[in-house]
Design an enzyme around this catalytic site. Sequence first.
Site, PDB file in Angstrom:
ATOM      1  N   ASP A  96      -4.127  -7.284   9.277  1.00  0.00           N
ATOM      2  CA  ASP A  96      -4.299  -7.433  10.727  1.00  0.00           C
ATOM      3  C   ASP A  96      -3.769  -8.749  11.266  1.00  0.00           C
ATOM      4  O   ASP A  96      -3.659  -8.922  12.475  1.00  0.00           O
ATOM      5  CB  ASP A  96      -5.786  -7.314  11.087  1.00  0.00           C
ATOM      6  CG  ASP A  96      -6.310  -5.938  10.778  1.00  0.00           C
ATOM      7  OD1 ASP A  96      -5.659  -4.976  11.192  1.00  0.00           O
ATOM      8  OD2 ASP A  96      -7.345  -5.824  10.100  1.00  0.00           O
TER       9      ASP A  96
ATOM     10  N   HIS B 181     -10.933 -10.460   3.207  1.00  0.00           N
ATOM     11  CA  HIS B 181     -11.039  -9.008   3.094  1.00  0.00           C
ATOM     12  C   HIS B 181     -12.139  -8.695   2.098  1.00  0.00           C
ATOM     13  O   HIS B 181     -12.338  -9.440   1.136  1.00  0.00           O
ATOM     14  CB  HIS B 181      -9.697  -8.423   2.604  1.00  0.00           C
ATOM     15  CG  HIS B 181      -9.567  -6.968   2.851  1.00  0.00           C
ATOM     16  ND1 HIS B 181     -10.078  -6.033   1.985  1.00  0.00           N
ATOM     17  CD2 HIS B 181      -9.009  -6.266   3.868  1.00  0.00           C
ATOM     18  CE1 HIS B 181      -9.826  -4.833   2.451  1.00  0.00           C
ATOM     19  NE2 HIS B 181      -9.184  -4.950   3.606  1.00  0.00           N
TER      20      HIS B 181
ATOM     21  N   HIS C  10     -13.355  -2.649  12.072  1.00  0.00           N
ATOM     22  CA  HIS C  10     -12.414  -1.807  11.319  1.00  0.00           C
ATOM     23  C   HIS C  10     -11.059  -1.794  12.044  1.00  0.00           C
ATOM     24  O   HIS C  10     -10.187  -2.593  11.724  1.00  0.00           O
ATOM     25  CB  HIS C  10     -13.034  -0.418  11.186  1.00  0.00           C
ATOM     26  CG  HIS C  10     -12.372   0.510  10.220  1.00  0.00           C
ATOM     27  ND1 HIS C  10     -11.317   0.148   9.425  1.00  0.00           N
ATOM     28  CD2 HIS C  10     -12.620   1.812   9.917  1.00  0.00           C
ATOM     29  CE1 HIS C  10     -10.957   1.180   8.692  1.00  0.00           C
ATOM     30  NE2 HIS C  10     -11.730   2.207   8.970  1.00  0.00           N
TER      31      HIS C  10
HETATM   32  C1  LIG Z   1     -13.142  -9.106   6.234  1.00  0.00           C
HETATM   33  C2  LIG Z   1     -14.477  -9.829   6.027  1.00  0.00           C
HETATM   34  C3  LIG Z   1     -15.520  -9.121   6.928  1.00  0.00           C
HETATM   35  C4  LIG Z   1     -14.880  -9.721   4.562  1.00  0.00           C
HETATM   36  O1  LIG Z   1     -16.121 -10.299   4.443  1.00  0.00           O
HETATM   37  P1  LIG Z   1     -16.941 -10.395   3.085  1.00  0.00           P
HETATM   38  O2  LIG Z   1     -16.164  -9.877   1.938  1.00  0.00           O
HETATM   39  O3  LIG Z   1     -18.272  -9.788   3.347  1.00  0.00           O
HETATM   40  O4  LIG Z   1     -17.036 -11.957   2.866  1.00  0.00           O
HETATM   41  P2  LIG Z   1     -18.227 -12.869   3.309  1.00  0.00           P
HETATM   42  O5  LIG Z   1     -18.588 -12.601   4.736  1.00  0.00           O
HETATM   43  O6  LIG Z   1     -19.312 -12.747   2.297  1.00  0.00           O
HETATM   44  O7  LIG Z   1     -17.572 -14.320   3.209  1.00  0.00           O
HETATM   45  C5  LIG Z   1     -17.502 -15.090   2.012  1.00  0.00           C
HETATM   46  C6  LIG Z   1     -17.333 -16.567   2.389  1.00  0.00           C
HETATM   47  O8  LIG Z   1     -16.045 -16.743   3.025  1.00  0.00           O
HETATM   48  C7  LIG Z   1     -16.192 -17.161   4.370  1.00  0.00           C
HETATM   49  N1  LIG Z   1     -15.281 -16.377   5.170  1.00  0.00           N
HETATM   50  C8  LIG Z   1     -14.948 -15.049   4.994  1.00  0.00           C
HETATM   51  N2  LIG Z   1     -14.008 -14.696   5.873  1.00  0.00           N
HETATM   52  C9  LIG Z   1     -13.751 -15.789   6.617  1.00  0.00           C
HETATM   53  C10 LIG Z   1     -12.854 -16.043   7.684  1.00  0.00           C
HETATM   54  N3  LIG Z   1     -12.068 -15.065   8.142  1.00  0.00           N
HETATM   55  N4  LIG Z   1     -12.821 -17.266   8.220  1.00  0.00           N
HETATM   56  C11 LIG Z   1     -13.619 -18.253   7.730  1.00  0.00           C
HETATM   57  N5  LIG Z   1     -14.480 -18.087   6.716  1.00  0.00           N
HETATM   58  C12 LIG Z   1     -14.541 -16.863   6.172  1.00  0.00           C
HETATM   59  C13 LIG Z   1     -17.641 -16.849   4.739  1.00  0.00           C
HETATM   60  O9  LIG Z   1     -18.111 -17.726   5.741  1.00  0.00           O
HETATM   61  C14 LIG Z   1     -18.332 -17.069   3.425  1.00  0.00           C
HETATM   62  O10 LIG Z   1     -18.462 -18.458   3.227  1.00  0.00           O
HETATM   63  P3  LIG Z   1     -19.794 -19.054   2.522  1.00  0.00           P
HETATM   64  O11 LIG Z   1     -19.740 -18.514   1.117  1.00  0.00           O
HETATM   65  O12 LIG Z   1     -19.646 -20.520   2.616  1.00  0.00           O
HETATM   66  O13 LIG Z   1     -20.952 -18.508   3.306  1.00  0.00           O
HETATM   67  C15 LIG Z   1     -14.344 -11.321   6.424  1.00  0.00           C
HETATM   68  O14 LIG Z   1     -13.421 -11.962   5.586  1.00  0.00           O
HETATM   69  C16 LIG Z   1     -13.989 -11.523   7.895  1.00  0.00           C
HETATM   70  O15 LIG Z   1     -14.883 -11.531   8.738  1.00  0.00           O
HETATM   71  N6  LIG Z   1     -12.661 -11.687   8.204  1.00  0.00           N
HETATM   72  C17 LIG Z   1     -12.232 -11.852   9.572  1.00  0.00           C
HETATM   73  C18 LIG Z   1     -12.132 -10.513  10.258  1.00  0.00           C
HETATM   74  C19 LIG Z   1     -10.968  -9.687   9.779  1.00  0.00           C
HETATM   75  O16 LIG Z   1      -9.856 -10.154   9.691  1.00  0.00           O
HETATM   76  N7  LIG Z   1     -11.250  -8.399   9.505  1.00  0.00           N
HETATM   77  C20 LIG Z   1     -10.222  -7.464   9.112  1.00  0.00           C
HETATM   78  C21 LIG Z   1     -10.377  -7.007   7.707  1.00  0.00           C
HETATM   79  S1  LIG Z   1      -9.019  -5.939   7.290  1.00  0.00           S
END
Ligand SMILES: CC(C)(COP(=O)(O)OP(=O)(O)OC[C@H]1O[C@@H](n2cnc3c(N)ncnc32)[C@H](O)[C@@H]1OP(=O)(O)O)[C@@H](O)C(=O)NCCC(=O)NCCS
Length: 422
Positions: A358, A302, A263
């Site tokens: 971020d 996101h 977060h």
């Molecule tokens: C924010 C976050 C947790 C959202 O996750 P989510 O909505 O649950 O999305 P998922 O984890 O289901 O990812 C969907 C797909 O995109 C990919 N993906 C998502 N974020 C990614 C990233 N930052 N880099 C590379 N691949 C990513 C996943 O590997 C997945 O691929 P697949 O379908 O081949 O398995 C995720 O995008 C992430 O970890 N981002 C990096 C951390 C970050 O910046 N967090 C701050 C948020 S404000």
Amino acid sequence: MAESITITDNRTGDSIEIPIVNGGVSAAEWTKLLPGLWFFDAGLVSTAMCESAITYLDGEAGILRYRGYPIEQLAEKSSYLEVAYLLIHGELPTTEQYESWKHEITYHTFIHENVRKRFLEGFHYDAHPMGMLVSAVAALSTFYLDAKDIFNPESRYKQIIRLIAKMPTLAGAAHRFSVGMPFVYPDNSLDFTANFLSMMWKVAEPRFEANPVLAKALDVLFILHADHEQNCSTTAMRVVGSSHADPYSACAAASAALYGPRHGGANEAVIRMLTEIGSIENVPAFIESVKAGHGRLQGFGHRVYKSYDPRAKIIKRTADEVFEVTGKNPLLDIALKLEDIALSDEYFVSRRLYPNVDFYSGLIYQAMGFPMEMFPVLFAIPRTSGWLAHWQELLDQDSKIVRPRQLYVGAEPRDYVAMAAR
Ligand SMILES: CC(C)(COP(=O)(O)OP(=O)(O)OC[C@H]1O[C@@H](n2cnc3c(N)ncnc32)[C@H](O)[C@@H]1OP(=O)(O)O)[C@@H](O)C(=O)NCCC(=O)NCCS
């Protein structure tokens, strides 16, 4: 086509038609037909826990509005204190209302001497400032016993003012302690953000003069972070608030939720990632390793935004203004190159992964001189107004205590076995 769904209980043949309102269906309606039956929804991904009139977010379209006002307009034309007023009251203030709000917040910036001397100074010398902030906010409830009177409008309002006003003071105190510098008292002749910067950086000068470009940039970042509807920390605020705990205890819980790297810690992860990449030449290889499943591109993607995070666009502009004063953060070129490649790469495009808030905020904070440990603290200061707006709203809604169901997957009934026989 009717905007409703029909649920049939195949055990009895009974069915019920439930209207779809704002894209969702009411659990109160379907439980009429299916009492005691519940949804399994880990992470509350498909569950709306409340009604809220505070923030509107459309992740598909990249829209964010506070009380109906687009975030772009607020970032450009407003100030954090005015936005805090808007979140709490629901309307923008008149000049008179704003002056009185500003006066109240300004004159509640001081903390009780014992919070600092007896409490904050009791921490270990290398305490993390966010850990200190979480604890200090909780400790405030022991200083303001009237805070328990949550249905008394006067008392409620007073705690809201106190919390918004004292957050920067506690944040500054936590930083100064963690780096061994003396505490700086609030300077009530300064505005909210400049006063915070004074409590962070003042050394021996009689009056700290913050660079106006940096103070303005921080104010914009505070606006962008003030609310984001039902995120993890706001949900924590609502959950604890629903038990009718005092607002300091609820805010401490919300701050604790913000402490987690998923977060409030994501911008720190971005800085670590950029530092690890080291130079522009390494960017293509890094992108390839992410695509091959080795880690994630921090600051991208996101849960709700499936297009460019509108806050990221504003932050990018703010970054340029800040770097003109501080000099460019050496990690910026790596960040720009990463963004450039990722936005035209099929892997990221097809998954709708765009820079989030971020991706650039950590670069700005770092260029301004904030240590990484302060990043979640910088998030907590403005989010306090959002948390309190939600807390007030939930009390006004007379909402139920939050108490979800669970899917039990543990042991079947069994008899206790004496220790010697195990
Ligand atoms: C924010 C976050 C947790 C959202 O996750 P989510 O909505 O649950 O999305 P998922 O984890 O289901 O990812 C969907 C797909 O995109 C990919 N993906 C998502 N974020 C990614 C990233 N930052 N880099 C590379 N691949 C990513 C996943 O590997 C997945 O691929 P697949 O379908 O081949 O398995 C995720 O995008 C992430 O970890 N981002 C990096 C951390 C970050 O910046 N967090 C701050 C948020 S404000």
